[in-house]
Each structure stands twice: as C-alpha cells, then as structure tokens.
Design a protein around this motif. Structure first.
Motif, short mmCIF file in Angstrom:
data_model
loop_
_atom_site.label_atom_id
_atom_site.label_comp_id
_atom_site.label_asym_id
_atom_site.label_seq_id
_atom_site.Cartn_x
_atom_site.Cartn_y
_atom_site.Cartn_z
N UNK A 304 -9.01 5.54 49.33
CA UNK A 304 -9.51 6.32 50.47
C UNK A 304 -9.67 5.52 51.74
N UNK A 305 -10.29 4.34 51.65
CA UNK A 305 -10.56 3.53 52.84
C UNK A 305 -9.34 2.74 53.30
N UNK A 306 -8.61 2.16 52.35
CA UNK A 306 -7.42 1.38 52.72
C UNK A 306 -6.24 2.30 52.99
N UNK A 307 -6.17 3.41 52.26
CA UNK A 307 -5.10 4.41 52.43
C UNK A 307 -3.70 3.79 52.39
N UNK A 308 -3.35 3.09 51.30
CA UNK A 308 -2.02 2.49 51.22
C UNK A 308 -0.93 3.53 51.01
N UNK A 309 0.26 3.21 51.49
CA UNK A 309 1.46 4.01 51.20
C UNK A 309 1.97 3.61 49.81
N UNK A 310 2.57 4.56 49.09
CA UNK A 310 3.05 4.29 47.73
C UNK A 310 4.57 4.25 47.72
N UNK A 311 5.09 3.18 47.13
CA UNK A 311 6.54 2.95 47.03
C UNK A 311 6.96 3.11 45.58
N UNK A 312 8.14 3.70 45.34
CA UNK A 312 8.63 3.80 43.97
C UNK A 312 10.06 3.29 43.88
N UNK A 313 10.60 3.29 42.66
CA UNK A 313 11.92 2.73 42.42
C UNK A 313 13.03 3.49 43.10
N UNK A 314 12.81 4.76 43.46
CA UNK A 314 13.86 5.54 44.11
C UNK A 314 13.98 5.20 45.59
N UNK A 315 12.84 4.94 46.22
CA UNK A 315 12.85 4.73 47.67
C UNK A 315 12.98 3.26 48.07
N UNK A 316 12.69 2.33 47.14
CA UNK A 316 12.69 0.92 47.52
C UNK A 316 14.06 0.43 47.94
N UNK A 317 15.12 0.98 47.36
CA UNK A 317 16.47 0.48 47.66
C UNK A 317 16.94 0.90 49.05
N UNK A 318 16.30 1.90 49.64
CA UNK A 318 16.65 2.30 50.99
C UNK A 318 15.68 1.75 52.03
N UNK A 319 14.66 1.03 51.58
CA UNK A 319 13.62 0.59 52.49
C UNK A 319 14.02 -0.67 53.25
N UNK A 320 13.79 -0.67 54.54
CA UNK A 320 13.96 -1.86 55.38
C UNK A 320 12.58 -2.32 55.83
N UNK A 321 12.24 -3.60 55.58
CA UNK A 321 10.91 -4.10 55.98
C UNK A 321 10.66 -3.91 57.47
N UNK A 322 9.50 -3.38 57.79
CA UNK A 322 9.16 -3.11 59.20
C UNK A 322 8.18 -4.17 59.70
N UNK A 323 8.33 -4.58 60.97
CA UNK A 323 7.42 -5.57 61.54
C UNK A 323 5.96 -5.13 61.45
N UNK A 324 5.09 -6.08 61.13
CA UNK A 324 3.67 -5.80 61.10
C UNK A 324 3.20 -5.02 59.89
N UNK A 325 3.99 -5.01 58.80
CA UNK A 325 3.59 -4.30 57.59
C UNK A 325 3.45 -5.27 56.43
N UNK A 326 2.60 -4.90 55.46
CA UNK A 326 2.38 -5.70 54.26
C UNK A 326 2.82 -4.89 53.05
#
Length: 457
Positions: A304-326
């Motif tokens: 609730x407080x941190x509100x992280x985004x959730x990544x899975x095996x389907x979307x990781x292969x299309x993901x490009x790292x964005x500046x300022x993200x962890x």
C-alpha cells in the motif's frame, strides 16, 4: 539422543536433520531442497530414516533450502504433523506451489525426467498436516500443548532471519537442546534480532553460514545501506536505472521497506519500484501479519505505501529499463530464465545503468560470475545466449539476513553448552568455528556431523 545429518554433504544445501530421543520421539528438523542441484540429488538423504517414519517435522522457516522437500516427507507418512510458525504456515503454500511450476518448466526445457518431485495436489495434501505453534508456548509432538510431565516437548523462539523464522528448543527429560535454524542477531529494517535463550542449553545445533567471512566494523548494515543509497543516487544522476537481484522471500520485503524509509527521510528521491509476481504474494503475507508477528514497523504496508509495480515473465522480455527506476526482482543469484537474469541482459551494455547485488552469491551462479568480471570484459549470464560486454556499473553490498560469524561466536560463548553441533555451512566456515572454539573454549565439545551417520549425543 541421536543426531543424523540428512544433507548429502557438509554445505549449505538441502538442510534436514533427524533427531531420535531414546525411543520417545523421532523428529525431522527442516526439509529443504538444494538450491544448486537438480532432480533427486537436490533432496535430503532419506536413507538414514529407514522404514520407520518420523513422528513429526519441525520447520524453522520458509526458505526453499529448509522447506522445499516438505511434501516428500509428508508423502512417507500421510498423517505426520508438521509444526511451524504462523508466518511459515502462510508462506509455505505459495513457495511450494511455485516450486512445482519451476520443476515443470525444467522438465520441459532441461529434460529432467524425475521432475516434478511432487505435485500441486501433494502440496495441498501436505498443508493439511501443518500445525501452527506460537512462540514461547510449550508444545508436544503429539498435540498442541505439552502436558505436565511430558518427557519430550519443544518451544519456538523468534529467529530474526525472515518473517516467521524460529529457533527450536527441545526439552528431553533433564536436558535442553536448541536448534537455531537460520538466525540473525542484528536488527534488520523489518526484522528484529533473534530472541533466543541465554542459558540452560546443553546441546546447541547452530548454523555456520558466514563462518568463512570476516565482517569489518566499517561493513555493518547501516553503512552498507548508506553506500547502497549513494550508488542508486549516482545512477539516477547519470540517467540510468537500477537492477537489484533479490530473493522473492525476505530480501524483497526488507529492500522495499528500506527504500521506502530512505525516501521518506529524504535521502532517496521518490521513484517507481518494480517487483515480481511471486514477491507480491509473499509481500501480501508480510502486510497481513504486520501487526501480529515478530516484525518491525507494524504500520507500514509494503504494497500500500510503497505501491510497487509488478513484473511477470510475459512482460519482462519487452521491458526497456527506464531512467530513475528501481527493478527489485528475483532471483537473487540471477539464475537463468529468471526475471533478474533476463533483465540484466539489457543492463549490461549501458554504462548509465547499475546492477547492485545485496547478498551472498555462489561464485558459480550468474550473479557470482558477473561479480568476478571486470568492466569492459565479456560475461555470459545465460547458457543459451552469447557473452555480452559488461559496461554498466556492478557492485555488491552486504545486507545479509544471516548472523555474522562474530555474533554466532559470541552467542556460543554466552550459552557455553556442553556440546556444539555445527551445521549449514561450507567446509571453510565449519573449520573456522571448529578452530576458534577449540582455541578459546576447549571445554565445549564441537561436532561437525558427517552426512548420513547417526551420532550419539
């Protein structure tokens, strides 16, 4: 009492041990799977148990190397009770179901015909044998409460390692035996230090994970967190993203809390944080038990407080790292085909990005190989992909959830047991404790139990 080491070697592997109390009970301590072996070689050695099934299993915590083969033990005796803390009770189910899915994928990709070692139905069946024990409550292996005069009973004590981790003290007639499981005597962000007995223990069975590693005073947890935050800030200033490979259980939740509190204190800018799907399942349990477990910051809701985004095996292969993200994703050792390994392939060739390792890495794991590679050289993180140039920043931070060896030694000295049994350590770690104890406390008998041999204690 007889003690049998059911691991196949003296190492950090498929942790499991058999205690036999003079005809009054046979108890399995932990039921792990080896994190770096495959097939049946990853299981404990069932041979010494024989045809006489144990009376009960007592589980110290929900990490895979301590609970991963639990359905195999329950298979041997369907109604055998499994005693654990409430948090371990809740964490075990998603971990073991995920283990089945991983084994099914490995059967398909690697041709391991013995996989899966157990099925989803067996995970559900094993859960029917779980019995929650409250810390500080005297329990019997035959029921929830130990009646007065019971010759064999046990009690759980908070272990500080991860949520639900416990040490187990057995009382057998006029003797007391303590098994630490994985323990931490240092305060973490979410987990307080262990709350173990300080006297009265005759036999101590203690983990030795970090026996081979000295911990300098300038490398303690607060300094390492400060160094980590500085590295993240430097990455953001040069327009990069940060990948932190983490274990889904324990390390993810600790880092989520740490990053949130650093942001709240103004030492780290607010930024998007991404975790994996299994990490979310475990984090939900951390939040659910926040106010009624051995956990710090009970008012902090990680999801609730941190509100992280959730990544899975389907979307990781299309993901490009964005500046300022962890990206706080598993596995911690960047095992092939995990989110952290796949994502790391995109980080390697970019000088502006950083891969920051926050715990122990097996030297032969992909993360271990990465840490041994000098910047500018080629590194192979995946056996099916060609080596890639390492151009991004790589660093390691000691944010262990295991007790440092100095704390383990101090605890042994404080207890001064008649007998100290060293487990859960590689040979150099075990040898360090043996040598120090023989030099400084010759009155303590020290044993490194050979795998598969029953020892009279």
């Amino acid at each position: 009492m007889k003690f049998t080491n059911l691991t196949r070697a003296n190492e950090i592997g498929a942790n499991s041990y058999l205690l036999e109390f003079d005809g009054e009970g046979r108890i399995i301590l932990d039921a792990g799977l080896h994190p770096r072996r495959e097939g049946e070689d990853a299981t404990p050695n069932f041979g010494p148990i024989g045809n006489h099934a144990a009376d009960a299993v007592v589980v110290s915590h929900a990490h895979h190397d301590h609970i991963g083969s639990l359905p195999l033990f329950v298979r041997r005796k369907q109604k055998m009770p499994v005693y654990l803390s409430e948090a371990t009770y809740l964490l075990a189910e998603p971990l073991l179901h995920n283990s089945v899915e991983v084994m099914l994928k490995q059967r398909a990709s690697l041709g391991i015909t013995s996989y899966p070692l157990f099925t989803h139905k067996e995970v559900d069946r094993a859960a029917k044998s779980y019995r929650i024990c409250r810390a500080g409550h005297e329990c019997s292996i035959h029921g929830e409460s130990a009646p007065k005069g019971e010759p064999l009973s046990f009690r759980l004590y908070p272990g500080g390692h991860i949520l639900g981790a416990v040490g187990v003290r057995f009382r057998h007639r006029d003797r007391q035996i303590l098994y630490t499981g994985d323990v931490s005597f240092q305060e973490q962000t979410l987990m307080p230090p262990a709350d173990f007995p300080l006297d009265g223990i005759d036999t101590l069975i203690i983990e030795a994970t970090r026996g081979g590693k000295e911990t300098p005073e300038n490398q303690r947890r607060p300094m390492e967190i400060e160094r980590l935050i500085s590295s993240i800030q430097a990455t953001f200033r040069r327009g990069g993203a940060v990948l932190i490979p983490v274990f889904a259980l324990g390390k993810t939740q600790e880092l989520l809390a740490t990053l949130y509190l650093e942001q709240k204190a103004g030492r780290l800018p607010r930024c998007p944080i991404t975790i994996g799907g299994l990490s979310r399942s475990f984090t939900q349990i951390y939040d659910r038990l926040a106010s009624r477990s051995f956990r710090r910051h009970p008012g902090l809701s990680l999801l609730g407080d941190v509100a992280p985004t959730v990544l899975d095996g389907r979307t990781v292969r299309q993901l490009s790292p964005k500046p300022g993200e962890i990206y706080l994703v598993s596995s911690g050792m960047m095992t092939e085909r995990t989110l952290s390994n796949i994502l790391a392939q995109r980080f390697l060739p970019e000088e502006r990005h950083s891969i920051l390792v926050v715990g122990y890495c097996d030297p032969n794991s992909p993360a271990g190989q990465l840490l041994q590679t000098s910047r500018g050289n080629l590194v192979a993180l995946d056996s099916e992909s060609p080596p890639r140039p390492l151009l991004c920043e790589v660093d390691q931070f000691d944010l262990t959830s295991h007790a440092i060896r100095e704390d383990l030694l101090a605890y042994i000295f404080r207890l001064n047991p008649r007998l100290c049994v060293l487990v859960h350590g590689d040979p150099p770690a075990l040898a360090w404790f043996q040598e120090r104890l023989r030099e400084e406390r010759p009155g303590i008998e020290v044993v490194v139990p050979p795998p598969g041999e029953a020892l009279e204690l």
